[in-house]
Motif scaffolding. Structure first.
Motif, PDB file in Angstrom:
ATOM      1  N   PHE A 112      16.967 -31.459  27.788  1.00 53.34           N
ATOM      2  CA  PHE A 112      16.116 -30.596  27.021  1.00 53.34           C
ATOM      3  C   PHE A 112      15.364 -31.628  25.892  1.00 53.34           C
ATOM      4  O   PHE A 112      16.382 -32.241  25.213  1.00 53.34           O
ATOM      5  CB  PHE A 112      16.678 -29.528  26.177  1.00 53.34           C
ATOM      6  N   VAL A 113      14.340 -31.900  25.905  1.00 55.46           N
ATOM      7  CA  VAL A 113      13.734 -32.927  24.870  1.00 55.46           C
ATOM      8  C   VAL A 113      12.918 -32.315  24.066  1.00 55.46           C
ATOM      9  O   VAL A 113      11.887 -31.521  24.566  1.00 55.46           O
ATOM     10  CB  VAL A 113      13.065 -34.223  25.437  1.00 55.46           C
ATOM     11  N   GLN A 114      13.350 -32.181  22.695  1.00 57.41           N
ATOM     12  CA  GLN A 114      12.450 -31.361  21.773  1.00 57.41           C
ATOM     13  C   GLN A 114      11.213 -32.128  21.478  1.00 57.41           C
ATOM     14  O   GLN A 114      11.144 -33.377  21.042  1.00 57.41           O
ATOM     15  CB  GLN A 114      13.242 -31.105  20.653  1.00 57.41           C
ATOM     16  N   GLN A 140      17.048 -23.125  17.112  1.00 52.47           N
ATOM     17  CA  GLN A 140      17.612 -23.035  18.671  1.00 52.47           C
ATOM     18  C   GLN A 140      17.271 -24.138  19.333  1.00 52.47           C
ATOM     19  O   GLN A 140      17.892 -24.703  20.114  1.00 52.47           O
ATOM     20  CB  GLN A 140      17.539 -21.803  19.202  1.00 52.47           C
ATOM     21  N   ALA A 141      16.041 -24.541  19.276  1.00 54.08           N
ATOM     22  CA  ALA A 141      15.308 -25.616  20.018  1.00 54.08           C
ATOM     23  C   ALA A 141      15.768 -27.030  19.776  1.00 54.08           C
ATOM     24  O   ALA A 141      16.370 -27.839  20.537  1.00 54.08           O
ATOM     25  CB  ALA A 141      13.703 -25.832  19.870  1.00 54.08           C
ATOM     26  N   TYR A 142      16.211 -27.145  18.326  1.00 52.72           N
ATOM     27  CA  TYR A 142      16.826 -28.452  17.944  1.00 52.72           C
ATOM     28  C   TYR A 142      18.386 -28.823  18.346  1.00 52.72           C
ATOM     29  O   TYR A 142      18.411 -29.517  18.854  1.00 52.72           O
ATOM     30  CB  TYR A 142      16.955 -28.395  16.328  1.00 52.72           C
ATOM     31  N   ASP A 143      19.190 -27.556  18.616  1.00 60.64           N
ATOM     32  CA  ASP A 143      20.277 -27.349  19.188  1.00 60.64           C
ATOM     33  C   ASP A 143      20.549 -27.667  20.458  1.00 60.64           C
ATOM     34  O   ASP A 143      21.365 -28.274  21.221  1.00 60.64           O
ATOM     35  CB  ASP A 143      21.176 -26.098  18.880  1.00 60.64           C
ATOM     36  N   VAL A 189      11.374 -21.981  22.847  1.00 57.77           N
ATOM     37  CA  VAL A 189      12.313 -21.081  22.516  1.00 57.77           C
ATOM     38  C   VAL A 189      11.385 -19.934  21.716  1.00 57.77           C
ATOM     39  O   VAL A 189      10.861 -20.468  20.959  1.00 57.77           O
ATOM     40  CB  VAL A 189      13.382 -21.320  21.611  1.00 57.77           C
ATOM     41  N   ARG A 190      11.340 -18.902  22.063  1.00 56.20           N
ATOM     42  CA  ARG A 190      10.475 -17.610  21.714  1.00 56.20           C
ATOM     43  C   ARG A 190      11.167 -16.311  21.633  1.00 56.20           C
ATOM     44  O   ARG A 190      11.709 -16.203  22.568  1.00 56.20           O
ATOM     45  CB  ARG A 190       9.298 -17.388  22.599  1.00 56.20           C
ATOM     46  N   ASN A 191      11.203 -15.893  20.250  1.00 60.89           N
ATOM     47  CA  ASN A 191      11.695 -14.504  20.007  1.00 60.89           C
ATOM     48  C   ASN A 191      13.469 -14.487  20.667  1.00 60.89           C
ATOM     49  O   ASN A 191      13.829 -13.689  20.978  1.00 60.89           O
ATOM     50  CB  ASN A 191      11.011 -13.369  20.604  1.00 60.89           C
ATOM     51  N   GLY A 192      14.196 -15.673  20.466  1.00 56.47           N
ATOM     52  CA  GLY A 192      15.459 -15.816  20.967  1.00 56.47           C
ATOM     53  C   GLY A 192      15.643 -15.935  22.398  1.00 56.47           C
ATOM     54  O   GLY A 192      16.836 -15.992  22.615  1.00 56.47           O
ATOM     55  N   ARG A 193      14.760 -16.147  23.113  1.00 55.40           N
ATOM     56  CA  ARG A 193      14.696 -16.443  24.445  1.00 55.40           C
ATOM     57  C   ARG A 193      14.368 -17.960  24.802  1.00 55.40           C
ATOM     58  O   ARG A 193      13.315 -18.157  24.272  1.00 55.40           O
ATOM     59  CB  ARG A 193      13.985 -15.344  25.503  1.00 55.40           C
ATOM     60  N   PHE A 213      10.502 -30.344  14.264  1.00 57.20           N
ATOM     61  CA  PHE A 213      10.129 -29.163  14.113  1.00 57.20           C
ATOM     62  C   PHE A 213       9.670 -28.266  15.059  1.00 57.20           C
ATOM     63  O   PHE A 213       8.712 -27.346  14.474  1.00 57.20           O
ATOM     64  CB  PHE A 213       9.238 -28.980  12.547  1.00 57.20           C
ATOM     65  N   SER A 214       9.604 -28.506  16.164  1.00 63.83           N
ATOM     66  CA  SER A 214       8.899 -27.869  17.421  1.00 63.83           C
ATOM     67  C   SER A 214      10.142 -26.926  17.916  1.00 63.83           C
ATOM     68  O   SER A 214      11.277 -26.920  17.850  1.00 63.83           O
ATOM     69  CB  SER A 214       8.535 -28.885  18.242  1.00 63.83           C
ATOM     70  N   ASN A 215       9.541 -25.731  18.657  1.00 62.16           N
ATOM     71  CA  ASN A 215      10.530 -24.819  19.032  1.00 62.16           C
ATOM     72  C   ASN A 215      10.418 -24.856  20.601  1.00 62.16           C
ATOM     73  O   ASN A 215      10.891 -24.144  21.409  1.00 62.16           O
ATOM     74  CB  ASN A 215       9.825 -23.201  18.827  1.00 62.16           C
ATOM     75  N   GLY A 216       9.873 -26.339  21.244  1.00 61.39           N
ATOM     76  CA  GLY A 216      10.019 -26.367  22.581  1.00 61.39           C
ATOM     77  C   GLY A 216      10.001 -27.986  22.852  1.00 61.39           C
ATOM     78  O   GLY A 216       9.723 -28.986  22.025  1.00 61.39           O
TER      79      GLY A 216
END
Length: 183
Positions: A64-66, A31-34, A97-101, A70-73
């Motif tokens: 949004f800059v990841q 999700q973070a990648y998207d 992004v944590r637990n879909g939020r 392979f990061s979730n934020g």
């Protein structure tokens, strides 16, 4: 012969194990990648009045800059444009992004949670819609509908916008972020 079969079985198990590990995808990281990229659109509800006061019509741009593939934020920037006054408010943030939020922590102290969001396509364009909730109270502030107008390449991450410098400046002087800026 038994030793050859044993070696082949061992090699096959190793190949299967490696393939299984590389096939696993963490949903939050995906999700973070998207999310990675530049989004424009509008936010409907109490979000702007809660942040800035007043009930005017606003437009929003969010980057949004990841922090790595392979990061979730990561980190980002939001610019809110008041159509009635012509004023713009510019603030940087960290996100995860944590637990879909999606948790967004703005450098000016404001914090929101994005929930029940959806990333989807209309034609060839990617869209992002969902709800903003107050981080502390859980109260729903707004719904939003944004269009992805640009992505990030490695070159853009390094050269087009120096978010690292913005991030350091914003952390050093977070009170300046709440001040309106002229576009």
């Amino acid at each position: 012969m038994n030793k050859t079969i044993h070696n082949l079985k061992t090699m096959l198990m190793a190949v299967v194990a490696v393939a299984a590990m590389t096939a696993c995808t963490d949903e939050d990281t995906q999700q973070a990648y998207d999310l990675n990229g530049y989004w424009q659109g509008s936010i409907q509800g109490d979000y702007y009045s809660d942040r800035y006061g007043g009930y005017d019509t606003w437009d929003t741009e969010i980057w949004f800059v990841q922090d790595g593939d392979f990061s979730n934020g990561g980190y980002g920037r939001e610019i809110d444009y008041n159509r009635a006054t012509g004023r713009a408010y510019d603030v940087e943030f960290d996100w995860e992004v944590r637990n879909g939020r999606i948790l967004i922590d703005y450098y000016d102290g404001y914090r929101i949670i994005i929930r029940d969001y959806e990333l989807y396509y209309v034609g060839s364009g990617q869209r992002f819609r969902g709800y903003f909730d107050d981080w502390d109270t859980g109260r729903t502030l707004a719904s939003f509908d944004l269009v992805k107008v640009g992505g990030w390449s490695d070159w853009a991450k390094q050269h087009a916008m120096d978010f690292g410098a913005m991030k350091n400046k914003a952390q050093a002087d977070s009170t300046a972020s709440r001040e309106p800026v002229q576009p």
